[in-house]
Design an enzyme around this catalytic site. Sequence first.
Site, PDB file in Angstrom:
ATOM      1  N   ARG A 187       2.374 -13.293 -17.824  1.00 22.41           N
ATOM      2  CA  ARG A 187       3.648 -12.264 -18.380  1.00 22.41           C
ATOM      3  C   ARG A 187       4.010 -12.580 -16.526  1.00 22.41           C
ATOM      4  O   ARG A 187       3.683 -12.024 -15.892  1.00 22.41           O
ATOM      5  CB  ARG A 187       2.710 -11.105 -18.834  1.00 22.41           C
ATOM      6  N   ASP A 467       1.390   1.869 -12.739  1.00 18.70           N
ATOM      7  CA  ASP A 467       2.482   0.512 -12.548  1.00 18.70           C
ATOM      8  C   ASP A 467       3.619   0.749 -12.664  1.00 18.70           C
ATOM      9  O   ASP A 467       3.907   1.980 -12.889  1.00 18.70           O
ATOM     10  CB  ASP A 467       1.955  -1.074 -13.913  1.00 18.70           C
TER      11      ASP A 467
END
Length: 557
Positions: A187, A467
Amino acid sequence: MSAVLAESHQAGSDPVAIERTGNAGRASGIELLASIAGQELLLTPAALAFLAGMHRRFEAIRQARLAARLERQAAFDAGALPDFRQDTAAIRAGDWKIATLPAALLDRRVEITGPVDPKTVINALNSGANCYMADFEDSTSPTWANLLAGQRALRKAVAGTLDWMAPDGSKHYTLKPAEQQAVLMVRPRGWHLDEKHLCVDGQPISASLFDLGLFAFHNAQALAAADRGPYFYLPKLQSMEEAVLWNEVLDHIETTLGLAAGQIRVTVLIETLPAVFEMDEILHALQSRIAGLNCGRWDYVFSYLKTFRLHRDKVLPERGQVTMTQPFLRSYCDLLVQTCHRRGAHAMGGMAAQIPISGDAQANDAALAKVRADKLREVIAGHDGTWVAHPALIPLAREVFDERMPTPHQQHVLREDVLVIRDDLIKPSLGTITRAGFENNVEVCVRYLAAWLDGNGCVPIHWLMEDAATAEIARTQLWQWLHAADAGRDALHLADGTEIDFGLLDRALIGLPSKLADRINLPGASRINEAIGMLDRLCHADTLEEFLTLPAYKRLD
Protein backbone atom coordinates in the site's frame (compact mmCIF):
# COMPACT_ATOMS: atom_id res chain seq x y z
CA MET A 1 22.63 16.66 0.97
CA SER A 2 21.45 17.67 -2.50
CA ALA A 3 22.65 15.83 -5.57
CA VAL A 4 21.52 16.81 -9.06
CA LEU A 5 21.72 13.89 -11.44
CA ALA A 6 23.10 14.78 -14.85
CA GLU A 7 21.56 13.13 -17.89
CA SER A 8 24.88 11.52 -18.69
CA HIS A 9 24.47 9.00 -15.84
CA GLN A 10 24.17 5.46 -17.06
CA ALA A 11 21.87 2.70 -15.76
CA GLY A 12 24.71 0.17 -15.47
CA SER A 13 23.26 -3.17 -14.33
CA ASP A 14 19.86 -1.75 -13.35
CA PRO A 15 16.90 -3.81 -14.59
CA VAL A 16 15.56 -1.05 -16.80
CA ALA A 17 17.75 1.40 -18.67
CA ILE A 18 17.15 5.14 -18.51
CA GLU A 19 16.29 5.16 -22.18
CA ARG A 20 13.27 2.93 -21.58
CA THR A 21 11.62 5.63 -19.46
CA GLY A 22 11.49 7.90 -22.46
CA ASN A 23 13.10 10.68 -20.40
CA ALA A 24 16.79 10.16 -20.98
CA GLY A 25 17.17 13.72 -22.21
CA ARG A 26 15.40 15.22 -19.18
CA ALA A 27 17.02 13.38 -16.30
CA SER A 28 18.77 16.53 -15.09
CA GLY A 29 15.68 17.94 -13.37
CA ILE A 30 15.96 15.43 -10.49
CA GLU A 31 17.08 16.59 -7.05
CA LEU A 32 17.49 14.53 -3.89
CA LEU A 33 17.14 16.55 -0.69
CA ALA A 34 18.20 13.84 1.76
CA SER A 35 20.97 11.29 1.99
CA ILE A 36 21.44 8.12 3.99
CA ALA A 37 24.00 5.38 3.60
CA GLY A 38 23.23 2.96 0.80
CA GLN A 39 20.40 4.89 -0.82
CA GLU A 40 22.19 4.84 -4.17
CA LEU A 41 21.44 1.10 -4.38
CA LEU A 42 17.72 1.90 -4.53
CA LEU A 43 17.76 5.36 -6.07
CA THR A 44 19.85 4.48 -9.08
CA PRO A 45 19.94 6.86 -12.04
CA ALA A 46 17.54 4.56 -13.87
CA ALA A 47 15.13 4.38 -10.94
CA LEU A 48 15.16 8.15 -10.52
CA ALA A 49 14.58 8.70 -14.21
CA PHE A 50 11.66 6.26 -14.05
CA LEU A 51 10.12 8.18 -11.15
CA ALA A 52 10.74 11.51 -12.85
CA GLY A 53 8.98 10.28 -15.97
CA MET A 54 5.87 9.44 -13.96
CA HIS A 55 5.94 12.80 -12.19
CA ARG A 56 6.18 14.73 -15.44
CA ARG A 57 3.37 12.78 -17.00
CA PHE A 58 0.89 12.66 -14.11
CA GLU A 59 1.53 15.52 -11.65
CA ALA A 60 -0.78 18.02 -13.34
CA ILE A 61 -3.59 15.46 -13.37
CA ARG A 62 -2.99 14.65 -9.70
CA GLN A 63 -3.25 18.29 -8.78
CA ALA A 64 -6.50 18.58 -10.72
CA ARG A 65 -7.93 15.62 -8.82
CA LEU A 66 -6.90 17.18 -5.50
CA ALA A 67 -8.51 20.47 -6.50
CA ALA A 68 -11.71 18.58 -7.30
CA ARG A 69 -11.67 17.17 -3.77
CA LEU A 70 -11.56 20.67 -2.33
CA GLU A 71 -14.41 21.83 -4.55
CA ARG A 72 -16.55 18.89 -3.48
CA GLN A 73 -15.80 19.47 0.21
CA ALA A 74 -16.71 23.13 -0.15
CA ALA A 75 -20.12 22.03 -1.42
CA PHE A 76 -20.53 19.71 1.57
CA ASP A 77 -19.55 22.53 3.92
CA ALA A 78 -22.27 24.65 2.31
CA GLY A 79 -24.89 21.99 3.07
CA ALA A 80 -24.78 19.61 0.11
CA LEU A 81 -24.98 15.87 0.73
CA PRO A 82 -23.06 13.11 -1.09
CA ASP A 83 -25.15 10.99 -3.42
CA PHE A 84 -24.97 8.55 -6.31
CA ARG A 85 -23.95 10.26 -9.55
CA GLN A 86 -26.52 10.81 -12.27
CA ASP A 87 -23.90 11.03 -15.03
CA THR A 88 -22.67 7.47 -14.34
CA ALA A 89 -26.03 5.73 -13.92
CA ALA A 90 -25.36 3.63 -17.03
CA ILE A 91 -22.22 2.16 -15.45
CA ARG A 92 -24.16 1.14 -12.34
CA ALA A 93 -26.95 -0.36 -14.43
CA GLY A 94 -24.67 -2.18 -16.89
CA ASP A 95 -24.08 -5.92 -16.92
CA TRP A 96 -20.28 -6.13 -16.84
CA LYS A 97 -17.59 -7.94 -14.85
CA ILE A 98 -14.01 -7.27 -13.87
CA ALA A 99 -11.19 -9.36 -15.36
CA THR A 100 -10.70 -12.91 -14.06
CA LEU A 101 -8.74 -12.99 -10.81
CA PRO A 102 -5.23 -14.52 -10.73
CA ALA A 103 -4.81 -17.77 -8.80
CA ALA A 104 -2.74 -16.10 -6.06
CA LEU A 105 -5.66 -13.82 -5.16
CA LEU A 106 -8.53 -16.32 -5.22
CA ASP A 107 -8.36 -17.13 -1.49
CA ARG A 108 -7.73 -14.10 0.72
CA ARG A 109 -9.63 -15.14 3.81
CA VAL A 110 -7.10 -13.71 6.27
CA GLU A 111 -4.85 -10.76 5.52
CA ILE A 112 -2.40 -9.17 7.94
CA THR A 113 -1.25 -5.57 7.67
CA GLY A 114 1.62 -3.67 9.19
CA PRO A 115 4.62 -1.42 8.62
CA VAL A 116 7.58 -2.19 6.41
CA ASP A 117 10.51 -2.56 8.79
CA PRO A 118 12.48 -5.80 8.18
CA LYS A 119 11.33 -7.64 11.32
CA THR A 120 7.66 -6.93 10.64
CA VAL A 121 8.00 -7.89 6.97
CA ILE A 122 9.50 -11.27 7.92
CA ASN A 123 6.95 -11.96 10.65
CA ALA A 124 4.03 -10.98 8.42
CA LEU A 125 5.18 -13.07 5.46
CA ASN A 126 5.77 -16.01 7.82
CA SER A 127 2.56 -15.45 9.79
CA GLY A 128 0.29 -17.99 8.12
CA ALA A 129 -1.99 -15.28 6.70
CA ASN A 130 -3.04 -15.60 3.07
CA CYS A 131 -1.80 -12.10 2.23
CA TYR A 132 0.34 -9.43 3.83
CA MET A 133 -0.28 -5.77 3.05
CA ALA A 134 3.03 -3.98 3.50
CA ASP A 135 1.92 -0.52 4.51
CA PHE A 136 3.78 2.64 3.56
CA GLU A 137 0.71 4.66 4.49
CA ASP A 138 -1.17 4.65 7.80
CA SER A 139 1.21 2.46 9.82
CA THR A 140 4.53 3.91 8.63
CA SER A 141 5.93 7.25 9.72
CA PRO A 142 7.43 8.48 6.41
CA THR A 143 10.88 9.46 7.53
CA TRP A 144 13.38 9.13 4.73
CA ALA A 145 15.15 6.35 6.61
CA ASN A 146 11.89 4.43 7.18
CA LEU A 147 10.84 4.66 3.55
CA LEU A 148 14.13 3.45 2.13
CA ALA A 149 14.51 0.76 4.79
CA GLY A 150 11.05 -0.47 3.81
CA GLN A 151 11.84 -0.50 0.11
CA ARG A 152 15.10 -2.31 0.82
CA ALA A 153 13.35 -4.90 3.01
CA LEU A 154 10.66 -5.59 0.44
CA ARG A 155 13.21 -5.88 -2.35
CA LYS A 156 15.13 -8.48 -0.33
CA ALA A 157 11.90 -10.25 0.57
CA VAL A 158 10.95 -10.59 -3.10
CA ALA A 159 14.43 -11.93 -3.79
CA GLY A 160 14.13 -14.34 -0.84
CA THR A 161 17.21 -12.96 0.93
CA LEU A 162 15.68 -10.90 3.74
CA ASP A 163 16.79 -11.63 7.30
CA TRP A 164 17.01 -9.65 10.53
CA MET A 165 19.08 -10.05 13.67
CA ALA A 166 17.85 -8.74 17.02
CA PRO A 167 20.15 -5.94 18.24
CA ASP A 168 21.32 -8.05 21.18
CA GLY A 169 21.95 -11.02 18.90
CA SER A 170 19.40 -13.14 20.73
CA LYS A 171 17.27 -14.03 17.71
CA HIS A 172 17.77 -14.34 13.98
CA TYR A 173 14.68 -13.89 11.79
CA THR A 174 14.59 -15.51 8.34
CA LEU A 175 11.92 -16.10 5.72
CA LYS A 176 10.09 -19.38 5.28
CA PRO A 177 10.21 -20.99 1.81
CA ALA A 178 8.34 -18.92 -0.78
CA GLU A 179 5.45 -21.38 -1.05
CA GLN A 180 4.77 -20.97 2.69
CA GLN A 181 4.76 -17.17 2.65
CA ALA A 182 1.77 -14.85 2.53
CA VAL A 183 1.12 -13.18 -0.82
CA LEU A 184 2.75 -9.75 -0.74
CA MET A 185 0.63 -6.67 -1.41
CA VAL A 186 1.93 -3.11 -1.03
CA ARG A 187 0.00 0.00 0.00
CA PRO A 188 1.58 3.31 -1.09
CA ARG A 189 0.69 6.63 0.49
CA GLY A 190 -2.38 8.48 -0.79
CA TRP A 191 -2.70 11.01 -3.59
CA HIS A 192 -2.80 13.94 -1.14
CA LEU A 193 0.76 13.39 0.11
CA ASP A 194 4.07 14.61 -1.33
CA GLU A 195 7.50 13.04 -0.97
CA LYS A 196 9.49 16.13 -0.08
CA HIS A 197 12.91 14.49 -0.28
CA LEU A 198 12.73 13.96 -4.05
CA CYS A 199 11.98 16.90 -6.33
CA VAL A 200 11.52 16.87 -10.08
CA ASP A 201 11.76 20.15 -11.97
CA GLY A 202 11.51 21.97 -8.65
CA GLN A 203 8.38 20.15 -7.41
CA PRO A 204 8.14 17.38 -4.81
CA ILE A 205 7.08 14.08 -6.33
CA SER A 206 3.78 12.48 -5.37
CA ALA A 207 4.26 10.13 -2.40
CA SER A 208 1.96 7.67 -4.16
CA LEU A 209 4.16 7.56 -7.24
CA PHE A 210 7.33 7.38 -5.19
CA ASP A 211 6.20 4.44 -3.04
CA LEU A 212 4.48 2.40 -5.72
CA GLY A 213 6.82 3.35 -8.53
CA LEU A 214 10.05 2.56 -6.69
CA PHE A 215 8.70 -0.81 -5.54
CA ALA A 216 7.48 -1.68 -9.04
CA PHE A 217 10.74 -0.61 -10.66
CA HIS A 218 12.79 -2.98 -8.52
CA ASN A 219 10.36 -5.89 -8.06
CA ALA A 220 7.62 -6.01 -10.69
CA GLN A 221 9.42 -8.25 -13.15
CA ALA A 222 10.47 -10.79 -10.50
CA LEU A 223 6.95 -10.92 -9.06
CA ALA A 224 5.41 -11.32 -12.50
CA ALA A 225 7.77 -14.19 -13.29
CA ALA A 226 6.65 -15.94 -10.10
CA ASP A 227 2.92 -15.32 -10.76
CA ARG A 228 2.81 -13.20 -7.60
CA GLY A 229 1.87 -9.82 -8.96
CA PRO A 230 2.84 -7.15 -8.42
CA TYR A 231 -0.21 -6.52 -6.23
CA PHE A 232 -1.14 -3.25 -4.55
CA TYR A 233 -3.72 -1.73 -2.23
CA LEU A 234 -4.81 1.78 -3.29
CA PRO A 235 -5.83 4.08 -0.41
CA LYS A 236 -8.19 7.02 0.16
CA LEU A 237 -9.70 7.34 -3.31
CA GLN A 238 -12.65 9.73 -3.42
CA SER A 239 -13.89 9.41 -6.99
CA MET A 240 -13.99 7.45 -10.21
CA GLU A 241 -11.66 10.03 -11.76
CA GLU A 242 -9.00 9.23 -9.18
CA ALA A 243 -9.33 5.55 -10.10
CA VAL A 244 -8.92 6.48 -13.77
CA LEU A 245 -5.69 8.28 -12.87
CA TRP A 246 -4.40 5.20 -11.07
CA ASN A 247 -5.27 3.02 -14.05
CA GLU A 248 -3.31 5.31 -16.37
CA VAL A 249 -0.33 5.24 -14.00
CA LEU A 250 -0.37 1.46 -13.85
CA ASP A 251 -0.71 1.17 -17.64
CA HIS A 252 2.33 3.43 -17.93
CA ILE A 253 4.33 1.29 -15.50
CA GLU A 254 3.47 -1.92 -17.34
CA THR A 255 4.46 -0.44 -20.68
CA THR A 256 7.69 1.05 -19.36
CA LEU A 257 8.79 -2.07 -17.48
CA GLY A 258 7.78 -4.48 -20.23
CA LEU A 259 4.99 -6.19 -18.27
CA ALA A 260 1.91 -7.74 -19.79
CA ALA A 261 -1.17 -5.52 -19.86
CA GLY A 262 -3.18 -6.10 -16.69
CA GLN A 263 -0.25 -7.78 -14.91
CA ILE A 264 -0.51 -5.35 -12.00
CA ARG A 265 -3.56 -6.06 -9.84
CA VAL A 266 -4.99 -3.77 -7.22
CA THR A 267 -7.51 -3.73 -4.40
CA VAL A 268 -9.11 -0.39 -3.62
CA LEU A 269 -9.90 0.63 -0.07
CA ILE A 270 -13.35 2.18 0.17
CA GLU A 271 -12.42 4.37 3.07
CA THR A 272 -13.92 7.72 2.14
CA LEU A 273 -17.58 8.63 2.24
CA PRO A 274 -17.64 10.04 -1.32
CA ALA A 275 -16.16 6.79 -2.68
CA VAL A 276 -18.95 4.59 -1.32
CA PHE A 277 -21.29 6.29 -3.79
CA GLU A 278 -18.93 5.43 -6.68
CA MET A 279 -17.97 1.81 -6.04
CA ASP A 280 -19.32 0.53 -9.36
CA GLU A 281 -17.58 3.37 -11.13
CA ILE A 282 -14.25 2.66 -9.41
CA LEU A 283 -14.47 -1.03 -10.30
CA HIS A 284 -15.29 -0.08 -13.89
CA ALA A 285 -12.40 2.39 -14.17
CA LEU A 286 -9.97 -0.33 -13.06
CA GLN A 287 -11.89 -3.15 -14.72
CA SER A 288 -8.91 -4.92 -16.28
CA ARG A 289 -6.79 -4.97 -13.11
CA ILE A 290 -8.92 -4.64 -9.98
CA ALA A 291 -9.25 -7.62 -7.63
CA GLY A 292 -11.65 -6.24 -5.04
CA LEU A 293 -12.74 -3.53 -2.66
CA ASN A 294 -11.97 -3.33 1.05
CA CYS A 295 -14.01 -1.91 3.92
CA GLY A 296 -11.43 0.46 5.36
CA ARG A 297 -13.57 1.10 8.39
CA TRP A 298 -11.43 3.46 10.43
CA ASP A 299 -10.60 5.83 7.60
CA TYR A 300 -14.24 5.62 6.54
CA VAL A 301 -15.38 6.88 9.93
CA PHE A 302 -12.75 9.63 9.70
CA SER A 303 -14.03 10.57 6.25
CA TYR A 304 -17.63 10.70 7.50
CA LEU A 305 -16.55 13.08 10.25
CA LYS A 306 -14.54 15.23 7.85
CA THR A 307 -17.23 15.32 5.16
CA PHE A 308 -19.87 16.43 7.67
CA ARG A 309 -17.58 18.57 9.83
CA LEU A 310 -20.02 21.51 9.64
CA HIS A 311 -23.25 19.46 9.75
CA ARG A 312 -24.55 19.59 13.30
CA ASP A 313 -27.10 16.82 12.62
CA LYS A 314 -24.31 14.43 11.58
CA VAL A 315 -22.16 14.59 14.74
CA LEU A 316 -21.12 11.09 15.83
CA PRO A 317 -20.78 9.81 19.40
CA GLU A 318 -17.42 8.86 20.85
CA ARG A 319 -15.33 6.47 18.82
CA GLY A 320 -15.93 3.39 20.98
CA GLN A 321 -19.66 3.59 20.25
CA VAL A 322 -19.24 3.88 16.47
CA THR A 323 -19.10 0.15 15.76
CA MET A 324 -19.79 -1.74 12.55
CA THR A 325 -23.28 -2.62 13.81
CA GLN A 326 -24.30 1.04 13.53
CA PRO A 327 -26.80 1.37 10.64
CA PHE A 328 -24.72 3.65 8.40
CA LEU A 329 -21.68 1.37 8.68
CA ARG A 330 -23.68 -1.80 8.23
CA SER A 331 -25.26 -0.33 5.08
CA TYR A 332 -21.79 0.57 3.78
CA CYS A 333 -20.53 -2.99 4.24
CA ASP A 334 -23.64 -4.63 2.79
CA LEU A 335 -23.55 -2.42 -0.30
CA LEU A 336 -19.85 -3.12 -0.78
CA VAL A 337 -20.42 -6.90 -0.69
CA GLN A 338 -23.35 -6.67 -3.11
CA THR A 339 -21.45 -4.41 -5.52
CA CYS A 340 -18.28 -6.49 -5.54
CA HIS A 341 -19.99 -9.85 -6.02
CA ARG A 342 -22.17 -8.55 -8.81
CA ARG A 343 -18.96 -7.63 -10.68
CA GLY A 344 -16.84 -10.71 -9.83
CA ALA A 345 -14.64 -8.91 -7.31
CA HIS A 346 -13.67 -9.76 -3.75
CA ALA A 347 -15.30 -7.88 -0.88
CA MET A 348 -12.70 -7.65 1.86
CA GLY A 349 -13.63 -7.02 5.48
CA GLY A 350 -12.06 -4.60 7.90
CA MET A 351 -9.36 -4.48 10.54
CA ALA A 352 -9.41 -6.14 13.93
CA ALA A 353 -7.20 -3.72 15.85
CA GLN A 354 -7.03 -5.74 19.08
CA ILE A 355 -3.71 -7.11 20.27
CA PRO A 356 -3.19 -9.84 22.91
CA ILE A 357 -3.53 -8.59 26.48
CA SER A 358 -0.75 -10.09 28.56
CA GLY A 359 -1.22 -10.68 32.28
CA ASP A 360 -5.01 -10.43 32.26
CA ALA A 361 -6.68 -13.58 30.96
CA GLN A 362 -10.18 -12.27 31.51
CA ALA A 363 -9.58 -9.05 29.60
CA ASN A 364 -7.82 -10.99 26.84
CA ASP A 365 -10.76 -13.39 26.51
CA ALA A 366 -13.15 -10.44 26.27
CA ALA A 367 -11.03 -8.84 23.54
CA LEU A 368 -10.88 -12.08 21.56
CA ALA A 369 -14.65 -12.45 21.90
CA LYS A 370 -15.04 -9.04 20.23
CA VAL A 371 -12.77 -10.13 17.40
CA ARG A 372 -14.70 -13.37 16.94
CA ALA A 373 -18.05 -11.54 16.84
CA ASP A 374 -16.68 -9.03 14.33
CA LYS A 375 -15.31 -11.71 12.01
CA LEU A 376 -18.50 -13.73 12.28
CA ARG A 377 -20.48 -10.65 11.28
CA GLU A 378 -18.24 -10.20 8.25
CA VAL A 379 -18.38 -13.77 6.98
CA ILE A 380 -22.17 -13.91 7.44
CA ALA A 381 -22.49 -10.65 5.50
CA GLY A 382 -20.66 -12.29 2.59
CA HIS A 383 -17.15 -10.91 2.86
CA ASP A 384 -14.43 -12.94 1.13
CA GLY A 385 -11.75 -12.24 3.72
CA THR A 386 -10.74 -10.03 6.58
CA TRP A 387 -7.87 -8.08 8.14
CA VAL A 388 -5.99 -8.50 11.40
CA ALA A 389 -3.31 -6.32 12.93
CA HIS A 390 -1.53 -8.97 14.99
CA PRO A 391 -0.35 -12.49 14.06
CA ALA A 392 -1.98 -13.93 17.19
CA LEU A 393 -5.42 -13.14 15.72
CA ILE A 394 -4.84 -15.10 12.50
CA PRO A 395 -5.94 -18.53 13.85
CA LEU A 396 -9.13 -17.06 15.28
CA ALA A 397 -10.05 -15.22 12.09
CA ARG A 398 -9.20 -18.27 9.98
CA GLU A 399 -11.31 -20.53 12.19
CA VAL A 400 -14.36 -18.27 11.79
CA PHE A 401 -13.98 -18.01 8.00
CA ASP A 402 -13.14 -21.69 7.53
CA GLU A 403 -16.28 -22.72 9.38
CA ARG A 404 -18.60 -20.46 7.38
CA MET A 405 -16.69 -20.22 4.06
CA PRO A 406 -15.54 -23.66 2.87
CA THR A 407 -14.97 -22.26 -0.63
CA PRO A 408 -12.05 -19.93 -1.54
CA HIS A 409 -14.42 -16.96 -1.54
CA GLN A 410 -18.13 -16.05 -1.41
CA GLN A 411 -18.72 -14.35 -4.73
CA HIS A 412 -21.73 -16.62 -5.18
CA VAL A 413 -23.38 -14.76 -2.27
CA LEU A 414 -24.96 -11.98 -4.31
CA ARG A 415 -26.79 -10.25 -1.44
CA GLU A 416 -29.82 -9.50 -3.57
CA ASP A 417 -31.61 -8.73 -0.32
CA VAL A 418 -29.63 -5.50 0.05
CA LEU A 419 -31.36 -2.27 -0.91
CA VAL A 420 -29.30 0.70 0.21
CA ILE A 421 -30.26 4.28 -0.58
CA ARG A 422 -28.39 7.53 -0.04
CA ASP A 423 -29.88 8.26 3.37
CA ASP A 424 -28.87 4.82 4.70
CA LEU A 425 -25.23 5.70 4.07
CA ILE A 426 -25.25 9.07 5.81
CA LYS A 427 -27.51 8.43 8.80
CA PRO A 428 -25.53 9.26 11.95
CA SER A 429 -25.04 6.93 14.89
CA LEU A 430 -26.94 7.35 18.13
CA GLY A 431 -24.87 7.53 21.28
CA THR A 432 -23.13 9.77 23.77
CA ILE A 433 -19.85 11.51 24.46
CA THR A 434 -18.52 10.57 27.87
CA ARG A 435 -15.74 12.29 29.77
CA ALA A 436 -13.66 9.12 29.41
CA GLY A 437 -14.35 9.09 25.67
CA PHE A 438 -13.29 12.72 25.28
CA GLU A 439 -10.10 12.22 27.29
CA ASN A 440 -9.30 8.98 25.44
CA ASN A 441 -9.44 10.86 22.14
CA VAL A 442 -6.98 13.39 23.52
CA GLU A 443 -4.63 10.70 24.81
CA VAL A 444 -4.73 8.56 21.67
CA CYS A 445 -4.12 11.50 19.38
CA VAL A 446 -1.23 12.90 21.44
CA ARG A 447 0.45 9.55 22.00
CA TYR A 448 0.13 8.50 18.37
CA LEU A 449 1.30 11.85 17.05
CA ALA A 450 4.32 11.82 19.40
CA ALA A 451 5.29 8.34 18.23
CA TRP A 452 4.75 9.30 14.56
CA LEU A 453 6.99 12.35 14.94
CA ASP A 454 9.59 10.03 16.47
CA GLY A 455 9.43 7.70 13.46
CA ASN A 456 6.92 5.08 14.65
CA GLY A 457 3.66 4.84 12.71
CA CYS A 458 2.06 1.80 14.38
CA VAL A 459 1.50 2.20 18.13
CA PRO A 460 -0.17 -0.07 20.71
CA ILE A 461 -2.36 2.02 23.05
CA HIS A 462 -4.68 0.39 25.59
CA TRP A 463 -4.35 -2.96 23.81
CA LEU A 464 -5.41 -1.60 20.44
CA MET A 465 -3.04 -1.14 17.51
CA GLU A 466 -3.46 2.51 16.61
CA ASP A 467 -2.44 3.96 13.27
CA ALA A 468 -2.92 7.26 11.45
CA ALA A 469 -6.57 6.46 10.65
CA THR A 470 -7.60 5.93 14.26
CA ALA A 471 -5.67 9.01 15.38
CA GLU A 472 -7.50 10.97 12.69
CA ILE A 473 -10.85 9.90 14.15
CA ALA A 474 -9.77 11.15 17.58
CA ARG A 475 -8.44 14.45 16.22
CA THR A 476 -11.40 15.17 13.94
CA GLN A 477 -13.97 14.33 16.60
CA LEU A 478 -12.30 16.72 19.02
CA TRP A 479 -12.33 19.53 16.47
CA GLN A 480 -15.97 18.93 15.53
CA TRP A 481 -17.18 18.66 19.12
CA LEU A 482 -15.32 21.81 20.13
CA HIS A 483 -16.52 23.86 17.16
CA ALA A 484 -20.13 22.71 17.31
CA ALA A 485 -21.10 25.98 19.00
CA ASP A 486 -19.76 28.08 16.10
CA ALA A 487 -22.20 30.21 14.09
CA GLY A 488 -24.53 30.59 17.05
CA ARG A 489 -25.34 26.91 17.52
CA ASP A 490 -25.64 25.40 20.98
CA ALA A 491 -22.58 23.72 22.39
CA LEU A 492 -22.44 19.96 22.75
CA HIS A 493 -22.37 18.36 26.18
CA LEU A 494 -20.81 15.30 27.75
CA ALA A 495 -23.11 12.60 29.04
CA ASP A 496 -22.73 14.06 32.55
CA GLY A 497 -23.94 17.47 31.37
CA THR A 498 -20.55 19.19 31.16
CA GLU A 499 -20.30 21.61 28.24
CA ILE A 500 -17.68 20.65 25.66
CA ASP A 501 -15.48 23.71 25.36
CA PHE A 502 -11.82 24.58 25.04
CA GLY A 503 -11.46 24.64 28.80
CA LEU A 504 -12.26 20.93 28.80
CA LEU A 505 -9.58 20.37 26.17
CA ASP A 506 -7.06 22.47 28.08
CA ARG A 507 -7.58 20.47 31.27
CA ALA A 508 -7.16 17.18 29.39
CA LEU A 509 -3.96 18.38 27.70
CA ILE A 510 -2.48 19.84 30.88
CA GLY A 511 -3.14 16.65 32.81
CA LEU A 512 -1.78 14.29 30.20
CA PRO A 513 1.98 14.51 30.93
CA SER A 514 1.49 13.61 34.59
CA LYS A 515 -0.85 10.80 33.58
CA LEU A 516 1.89 9.36 31.38
CA ALA A 517 4.84 10.28 33.63
CA ASP A 518 5.52 6.73 34.82
CA ARG A 519 5.62 5.36 31.27
CA ILE A 520 9.05 6.51 30.18
CA ASN A 521 9.28 3.76 27.58
CA LEU A 522 6.26 4.94 25.62
CA PRO A 523 6.91 5.28 21.88
CA GLY A 524 7.70 8.94 21.25
CA ALA A 525 7.85 9.81 24.97
CA SER A 526 10.35 12.58 24.31
CA ARG A 527 7.94 14.30 21.91
CA ILE A 528 4.79 14.28 24.02
CA ASN A 529 4.93 18.02 24.69
CA GLU A 530 5.45 18.75 20.99
CA ALA A 531 2.43 16.59 20.14
CA ILE A 532 0.33 18.34 22.80
CA GLY A 533 1.17 21.69 21.24
CA MET A 534 0.27 20.46 17.76
CA LEU A 535 -3.06 19.00 18.86
CA ASP A 536 -3.90 22.19 20.73
CA ARG A 537 -3.26 24.29 17.61
CA LEU A 538 -5.15 21.91 15.34
CA CYS A 539 -8.19 21.90 17.63
CA HIS A 540 -8.24 25.70 17.97
CA ALA A 541 -7.90 26.30 14.21
CA ASP A 542 -11.00 27.81 12.60
CA THR A 543 -10.77 25.32 9.73
CA LEU A 544 -10.32 21.58 10.12
CA GLU A 545 -6.95 20.47 8.74
CA GLU A 546 -7.61 17.96 5.94
CA PHE A 547 -5.10 15.42 7.27
CA LEU A 548 -3.14 15.34 10.52
CA THR A 549 -0.11 14.05 8.64
CA LEU A 550 0.18 17.16 6.46
CA PRO A 551 1.42 19.56 9.17
CA ALA A 552 3.14 16.73 11.03
CA TYR A 553 5.15 15.77 7.92
CA LYS A 554 6.80 19.19 7.94
CA ARG A 555 8.39 18.24 11.27
CA LEU A 556 9.92 14.98 10.04
CA ASP A 557 13.59 14.76 9.00
